[in-house]
Design a protein around this motif. Structure first.
Motif: not given
Length: 162
Positions: A44-53
């Motif tokens: 399992a993984k946790r991730m973030v999709e940044a607002a400013n990539p």
């Protein structure tokens, strides 16, 4: 249902579950534990999709501390909006109290200086660093002057170094 979902995951790739957003616009996802189409186990993984990539636009504080703790696995459940709001207000109160304490300290310090209880700090200006070999030495710099049309061979003498 889980067999069908597993088959779809293996066929079409990784499925991620949207967990939440923060006030900065970042989106957080959880990818559950699964098996690949080859039968390999994927944790399992946790991730973030940044607002400013763009990587060069990332600054410290672009992810709130609570969300960063969730991403790194230091907490099991993602933070709630209420928790984020309470923590932010507490941080603001701490900043205000710190400013008040600093102002009181500066006022007390000025009072002690005026009454002569404490010596005023020396304000020295030193060029360079004390560990440098040229610390405290005067630098001789003479501006070069052009003698292009008046120069006579043998007439030049070097300046004496003090």
């Amino acid at each position: 249902m889980s067999k069908i979902a597993g088959l779809l995951r293996r066929t079409f790739g990784v499925v991620r579950q949207h967990v939440g957003n923060d006030h900065l616009g970042n989106k957080y996802y959880f990818i559950p534990e699964q098996k690949s189409w080859t039968g390999r186990h994927i944790r399992a993984k946790r991730m973030v999709e940044a607002a400013n990539p763009a990587e060069h636009e990332y600054m410290e504080g672009s992810i709130p501390m609570e969300w960063e703790a969730w991403i790194r696995g230091r907490r099991k459940e993602p933070p709630s909006i209420e928790e984020l709001m309470v923590n932010e207000s507490q941080r603001e109160q701490i900043k205000l109290k710190a400013m008040e304490v600093e102002e009181k300290d500066l006022a007390l310090q000025a009072k002690e200086y005026n009454e002569g209880l404490v010596a005023t700090p020396a304000r020295t200006v030193a060029k360079g660093h004390a560990a440098a070999t040229v610390f405290g030495k005067e630098e001789f710099s003479e501006e070069p002057s052009s003698t292009a049309n008046k120069f006579q061979p043998g007439s030049w003498m070097p300046t004496s170094k003090k």
